[in-house]
Motif scaffolding. Structure first.
Motif, PDB file in Angstrom:
ATOM      1  N   ASN A  55       3.053 -62.949  15.929  1.00  0.00           N
ATOM      2  CA  ASN A  55       3.998 -63.959  15.455  1.00  0.00           C
ATOM      3  C   ASN A  55       4.524 -64.831  16.585  1.00  0.00           C
ATOM      4  N   SER A  56       4.846 -64.222  17.708  1.00  0.00           N
ATOM      5  CA  SER A  56       5.359 -65.007  18.827  1.00  0.00           C
ATOM      6  C   SER A  56       4.258 -65.901  19.407  1.00  0.00           C
ATOM      7  N   ILE A  57       3.016 -65.432  19.398  1.00  0.00           N
ATOM      8  CA  ILE A  57       1.898 -66.239  19.890  1.00  0.00           C
ATOM      9  C   ILE A  57       1.661 -67.434  18.970  1.00  0.00           C
ATOM     10  N   ILE A  58       1.737 -67.198  17.651  1.00  0.00           N
ATOM     11  CA  ILE A  58       1.572 -68.296  16.705  1.00  0.00           C
ATOM     12  C   ILE A  58       2.703 -69.307  16.858  1.00  0.00           C
ATOM     13  N   THR A  59       3.915 -68.808  17.077  1.00  0.00           N
ATOM     14  CA  THR A  59       5.051 -69.711  17.283  1.00  0.00           C
ATOM     15  C   THR A  59       4.845 -70.561  18.532  1.00  0.00           C
ATOM     16  N   ALA A  60       4.440 -69.929  19.618  1.00  0.00           N
ATOM     17  CA  ALA A  60       4.192 -70.673  20.857  1.00  0.00           C
ATOM     18  C   ALA A  60       3.059 -71.675  20.679  1.00  0.00           C
ATOM     19  N   ALA A  61       2.005 -71.273  19.962  1.00  0.00           N
ATOM     20  CA  ALA A  61       0.881 -72.181  19.723  1.00  0.00           C
ATOM     21  C   ALA A  61       1.305 -73.376  18.875  1.00  0.00           C
ATOM     22  N   LEU A  62       2.123 -73.108  17.864  1.00  0.00           N
ATOM     23  CA  LEU A  62       2.574 -74.190  16.989  1.00  0.00           C
ATOM     24  C   LEU A  62       3.388 -75.221  17.761  1.00  0.00           C
ATOM     25  N   PHE A  63       4.352 -74.749  18.542  1.00  0.00           N
ATOM     26  CA  PHE A  63       5.188 -75.683  19.286  1.00  0.00           C
ATOM     27  C   PHE A  63       4.389 -76.395  20.376  1.00  0.00           C
ATOM     28  N   SER A  64       3.416 -75.708  20.959  1.00  0.00           N
ATOM     29  CA  SER A  64       2.560 -76.368  21.942  1.00  0.00           C
ATOM     30  C   SER A  64       1.774 -77.491  21.292  1.00  0.00           C
ATOM     31  N   PHE A  65       1.261 -77.235  20.105  1.00  0.00           N
ATOM     32  CA  PHE A  65       0.534 -78.275  19.374  1.00  0.00           C
ATOM     33  C   PHE A  65       1.445 -79.459  19.067  1.00  0.00           C
ATOM     34  N   LEU A  66       2.660 -79.175  18.617  1.00  0.00           N
ATOM     35  CA  LEU A  66       3.589 -80.251  18.273  1.00  0.00           C
ATOM     36  C   LEU A  66       4.010 -81.041  19.505  1.00  0.00           C
ATOM     37  N   PHE A  67       4.195 -80.337  20.654  1.00  0.00           N
ATOM     38  CA  PHE A  67       4.515 -81.044  21.893  1.00  0.00           C
ATOM     39  C   PHE A  67       3.426 -82.068  22.221  1.00  0.00           C
ATOM     40  N   ALA A  68       2.182 -81.593  22.161  1.00  0.00           N
ATOM     41  CA  ALA A  68       1.068 -82.473  22.526  1.00  0.00           C
ATOM     42  C   ALA A  68       0.849 -83.553  21.475  1.00  0.00           C
ATOM     43  N   TRP A  69       0.979 -83.205  20.203  1.00  0.00           N
ATOM     44  CA  TRP A  69       0.719 -84.149  19.132  1.00  0.00           C
ATOM     45  C   TRP A  69       1.720 -85.300  19.156  1.00  0.00           C
ATOM     46  N   SER A  70       2.966 -85.012  19.496  1.00  0.00           N
ATOM     47  CA  SER A  70       4.004 -86.043  19.477  1.00  0.00           C
ATOM     48  C   SER A  70       4.228 -86.690  20.843  1.00  0.00           C
ATOM     49  N   ASP A  71       3.437 -86.309  21.830  1.00  0.00           N
ATOM     50  CA  ASP A  71       3.650 -86.854  23.170  1.00  0.00           C
ATOM     51  C   ASP A  71       3.416 -88.356  23.210  1.00  0.00           C
ATOM     52  N   PHE A  72       4.327 -89.041  23.862  1.00  0.00           N
ATOM     53  CA  PHE A  72       4.192 -90.476  24.064  1.00  0.00           C
ATOM     54  C   PHE A  72       4.282 -90.840  25.547  1.00  0.00           C
ATOM     55  N   ILE A  73       5.187 -90.168  26.267  1.00  0.00           N
ATOM     56  CA  ILE A  73       5.439 -90.515  27.671  1.00  0.00           C
ATOM     57  C   ILE A  73       4.212 -90.260  28.532  1.00  0.00           C
ATOM     58  N   PHE A  74       3.620 -89.063  28.440  1.00  0.00           N
ATOM     59  CA  PHE A  74       2.438 -88.747  29.249  1.00  0.00           C
ATOM     60  C   PHE A  74       1.280 -89.680  28.895  1.00  0.00           C
ATOM     61  N   ALA A  75       1.089 -89.906  27.596  1.00  0.00           N
ATOM     62  CA  ALA A  75      -0.017 -90.769  27.171  1.00  0.00           C
ATOM     63  C   ALA A  75       0.170 -92.194  27.677  1.00  0.00           C
ATOM     64  N   LEU A  76       1.401 -92.695  27.624  1.00  0.00           N
ATOM     65  CA  LEU A  76       1.661 -94.064  28.062  1.00  0.00           C
ATOM     66  C   LEU A  76       1.512 -94.207  29.575  1.00  0.00           C
ATOM     67  N   THR A  77       1.901 -93.161  30.314  1.00  0.00           N
ATOM     68  CA  THR A  77       1.891 -93.229  31.779  1.00  0.00           C
ATOM     69  C   THR A  77       0.513 -92.954  32.358  1.00  0.00           C
TER      70      THR A  77
END
Length: 273
Positions: free
Chosen positions: A190-212
Motif C-alpha cells: 500500500n505504501s509503495i502504491i501510494t508513493a508510485a501514485l504521487f510520483s506519477f502525479l508529480f511528473a504528470w503535472s510538472d510544468f517548471i522542469f518541462a519549461l526550464t
C-alpha cells in the motif's frame, strides 16, 4: 438501533456538500466549455445543450504526441523513484544507520525548496551532460522531487513492520535482499502504491522542469502543450479545455483505482494471513 439525525449533523453535511460543489465547479465548467466548441468561456451556457466534440477532435489531433511524452516521462519517474526510494526507505526503517535522522531531516528540507530553484540548478548540469530536451532528463528532474517524498512515505510505514517478519526469513536462510524482496515489499504494497501514485502525479503535472529543461517540440509534455496551445487559441476555449479534460483523465482514473490502497493498511492483513 436507529441513530437520530441532529440539526448540527444536517448543517455540517450541508456545509460539506456546499464546499464540495464549490471545489468541483471548476472541473465541471472545464468539461462543460469543452463540449461547446469555440468561443469564450464566459459566454458559454451553463449546460452543454448541443454538445460539440470538435474541440476533442482538435485536441487529439494536435496533442497526442505530448500526451505520449507525458505518459513516458511519468511512468519513467515512477520506476526510477521506486528503484531508489524503496530500498532506501527499508534501510532507514530497519537498520540503525549513523546519520539517518540527519538524512531524513534533509529530505524534509528538500521538500521545501521551490521547484524553480532546482530547475535552474539542473539546467547547467543537464547542459553539460547533454540531457536538455530529452525524456531521460525530464525523468531525472521529476525524480528529484518525487524521491524524497516517496522515501518519507515508505519509511514511516516500514518502521511499523514487526522485526519478527524479517527475522523469520533470515532464520530460513534468506539474505537481506531476499528478505526485503519477499517479505518487506509485499507487506509494504500500500505504501509503495501510494508513493508510485504521487510520483506519477508529480511528473504528470510538472510544468517548471518541462519549461526550464526543454525547448524542443520533439520533447514536450502535455503541460507545455496546453501552455503553447492556449497562446494560439485564446479565442477558442473549446479545444483548450478539451485538452485539459483529456489530460486530467489519467490522474482521475489512477486516484479512483488506487484510493483503497492509499486508505487501507496492508500490515494487518499480512500478519493475519
Amino acid at each position: 438501533m436507529k441513530t437520530q439525525t441532529t440539526p448540527r449533523a444536517v448543517a455540517t453535511t450541508a456545509v460539506g456538500i456546499l464546499i464540495l460543489v464549490f471545489m468541483l465547479f471548476p472541473v465541471y465548467w472545464m468539461f462543460n466549455v469543452s463540449l461547446q466548441g469555440g468561443g469564450m468561456a464566459a459566454s458559454s451556457t451553463f449546460f452543454p445543450i448541443n454538445p460539440d466534440f470538435s474541440g476533442y477532435q482538435k485536441a487529439i489531433e494536435q496533442q497526442t504526441g505530448n500526451l505520449v511524452t507525458s505518459i513516458i516521462v511519468s511512468l519513467g519517474t515512477v520506476l526510477l523513484t521506486l528503484i531508489i526510494s524503496t530500498p532506501a526507505a527499508y534501510a532507514m526503517a530497519q537498520f540503525r544507520l549513523k546519520g539517518s535522522t540527519t538524512f531524513q531531516f534533509g529530505l524534509l528540507i528538500a521538500q521545501m525548496i521551490p521547484g524553480i530553484v532546482i530547475a535552474n540548478s539542473l539546467y547547467t548540469v543537464f547542459n553539460d551532460l547533454g540531457l536538455l530536451n530529452s525524456i531521460p532528463g525530464l525523468i531525472l528532474a521529476d525524480a528529484t522531487h518525487a524521491v524524497p517524498f516517496a522515501i518519507l512515505i515508505m519509511t514511516a510505514f516500514m518502521r511499523s513492520i514487526p522485526p519478527s517478519l524479517v527475522e523469520a526469513a533470515r532464520v530460513d536462510g534468506a539474505g537481506h535482499f531476499r528478505a526485503f524482496w519477499s517479505i518487506v515489499v509485499p507487506v509494504s504494497r500500500n505504501s509503495i502504491i501510494t508513493a508510485a501514485l504521487f510520483s506519477f502525479l508529480f511528473a504528470w503535472s510538472d510544468f517548471i522542469f518541462a519549461l526550464t529543461l526543454t525547448a524542443s517540440n520533439d520533447v514536450k509534455p502535455i503541460t507545455l502543450g496546453i501552455y503553447d496551445y492556449l497562446e494560439g487559441n485564446v479565442q477558442s476555449w473549446g479545444p483548450v479545455l478539451a485538452t485539459a479534460v483529456i489530460s486530467s483523465l489519467p490522474a482521475i482514473l489512477l486516484l479512483i483505482l488506487a484510493q483503497r490502497y492509499i486508505a487501507a493498511g496492508a500490515l494487518g492483513g499480512a500478519v493475519k494471513s
